[in-house]
Design an enzyme around this catalytic site. Structure first.
Site, PDB file in Angstrom:
ATOM      1  N   GLY A   1       0.842  -1.190   0.000  1.00  0.00           N
ATOM      2  CA  GLY A   1       0.000   0.000   0.000  1.00  0.00           C
ATOM      3  C   GLY A   1       0.872   1.232   0.000  1.00  0.00           C
ATOM      4  N   LYS A   2       0.200   2.365  -0.031  1.00  0.00           N
ATOM      5  CA  LYS A   2       0.941   3.623  -0.139  1.00  0.00           C
ATOM      6  C   LYS A   2       1.887   3.830   1.037  1.00  0.00           C
ATOM      7  CE  LYS A   2      -2.517   5.421  -3.088  1.00  0.00           C
ATOM      8  NZ  LYS A   2      -3.872   4.935  -3.025  1.00  0.00           N
TER       9      LYS A   2
END
Ligand code: GLU
Length: 475
Positions: A245-246
């Site tokens: 994820g980010k």
């Protein structure tokens, strides 16, 4: 006709996981000559990130995942944008109220938060389901309200192309909100309404949506609409085993491109994250992927984002670039690394193309041309070539004497001259070429052999470097 959609929320940049979803949607459609649609799901205004929509468009453009239709005039269309379709969500919500499959809810935030258990988990207690009709009629005129889906008793089963049949007990589901008090639909409602309105046949999305799909299935059933085919994609992890994820190691696609990864290689690599190609082939263009992609070969097991594998895939794409394309891409890096007047950059491009994984690595392969790096005489040792500093001292002397008088300075002539000299003195070719290469480059590995390096450096520079080498060996 097969119709798919990529439906991102504009909450940030697109990383490899997002690209994989878009790509699989694209491939499922294009494999069947179908349509691929882009829909921006921006009904959650609080999560909206400025610039995210542009980043999505830019990433799809860079990677060649072009969408086929959208609102707009003629060929000039943009993606579908949910917030601009607000009026489309009320009628189906009202239809569900009429058929008793949804209801108005006036509960305040305070009341709802009082329903939370000690873990903060809240399941709505259906307080408003039982309000008298007249009360509802008057309250909707004066109070904010939401519309909730009434989850029926029983069990819900749906089929997923990857995970098979999934059944859950409906009492695990909450009467979720369909329309919010600002009149906007929730994502959970809007995706169903839009997928039906846009005649979407296949929905590919991350497996985190598996648990929501029973609610969507119930909505399709309540509205009397046929179900699309669901294709949930396996979890994508970082190398620490966390969901990519980010905040967990994912970088944006434009950033990867800036780092030197080719868009076609990124697309190729994204395709391999959960899908097994036939015949163990791994390198594909987007067109080739379109031909061979088959959603039935998507795996359930998590895949791991592995930058080493991405780098390898990139190297294969770099090697396959037409030489003139590589040369143009490599030029700025080669120019930055080698400033020697008269340098033939096209030749450096030809030499480096087969040896780099990223185009921007080509400069460091040839930077020894401008300046001989410091090196240790141990570099003259090579077991297989049967050479070491003592042998190198002798063969370098031979090389110098054969090259000093050489007029025709090209690599064939250089090679012949040193080979003859070595043979005359009882040395193998390797025993003269390895020391020659070391003295000329000062590097343990070079993108081309000793004779070619000598040609690139020119006679004067080569003889100077050989003298430096000899001096090091004579100390
Ligand atoms: N808007 C959702 C997201 O960005 C898409 C889920 C779906 O494809 O239905 O995760």
């Amino acid at each position: 006709m097969v119709r798919t959609r990529y439906a991102p929320s504009p909450t940030g940049f697109m990383h490899i996981g997002n690209l994989r979803t878009a790509l699989y949607e694209y491939l499922i459609a294009k494999h069947e000559n179908g349509a691929f649609i882009l829909r921006i799901e921006d009904t959650d205004q609080q999560r909206y990130v400025e610039g995210a929509e542009d980043a999505i468009l830019e990433t799809l453009r860079l990677t060649g995942l072009n969408y086929d239709e959208g609102p707009g005039i003629g060929g000039d269309y943009g993606p579908y944008i949910q917030s601009q379709r607000k009026a489309d969500y009320l009628p189906p919500a009202l239809r569900l109220i009429e058929s008793g499959q949804a209801y108005y809810c006036f509960c305040t935030k305070q009341r709802l938060s009082s329903l939370a258990d000690e873990r903060g988990i809240m399941k709505y207690d259906r307080y408003c389901l039982h309000l008298p009709k007249e009360e509802i009629a008057s309250r909707i005129l004066s109070e904010p309200y939401v519309i909730r889906q009434l989850i029926p008793e029983g069990k819900t089963t749906f089929h997923d192309e990857v995970y098979g049949d999934i059944t859950i007990d409906n009492n695990e589901l909450e009467d979720q909100i369909l329309l919010k008090s600002d009149g906007m639909p929730t994502y959970n409602f809007a995706n169903v309404i839009d997928d039906h309105a846009m005649a979407i046949t296949h929905i590919a999305r991350g497996c985190e949506y598996l648990t929501s799909t029973p609610k969507y299935t119930l909505l399709y059933e309540a509205l009397g609409w046929p179900l699309p085919r669901f294709v949930h994609l396996p979890l994508l992890q970082n190398d620490a085993g966390q969901k990519l994820g980010k905040r967990n190691g994912a970088i944006s696609i434009p950033q990867l491109i800036d780092m030197g990864f080719l868009p076609e290689a990124i697309v190729n690599y994204a395709a391999l994250l959960g899908w097994s190609p036939p015949d163990n082939k791994e390198i594909f263009t987007l067109d080739e992927l379109t031909q061979v992609f088959d959603a039935t070969n998507i795996s359930k097991s998590p895949s791991t984002y592995d930058v080493k594998k991405l780098t390898w895939v990139n190297g294969e794409h770099v090697k396959a670039l037409p030489p003139e394309v590589f040369a143009a891409m490599a030029l700025p890096y080669l120019q930055a690394a080698v400033k020697k007047p008269g340098t033939d950059y096209n030749r450096l491009a030809v030499i480096t193309q087969p040896r780099v994984s990223l185009v921007n690595e080509c400069g460091e392969l040839v930077d020894f041309i401008d300046a001989l790096p410091e090196y240790d005489i141990e570099l003259y040792t090579h077991k297989k070539m049967k050479t070491n500093p003592d042998i190198a001292r002798e063969t370098l002397k031979l090389a110098i004497s054969s090259l000093e008088t050489l007029c025709d300075w090209n690599h064939t002539a250089i090679g012949e001259a040193v080979a003859i000299k070595a043979e005359e003195n009882g040395y193998t070719k390797g025993q003269i070429l390895w020391p020659l290469r070391t003295a000329l480059s000062g590097k343990p590995s070079t993108p081309c052999g000793a004779t070619e390096i000598a040609e690139l450096l020119g006679k004067d520079e080569s003889l100077q470097r050989l003298a430096i080498g000899l001096k090091k060996l004579e100390v």
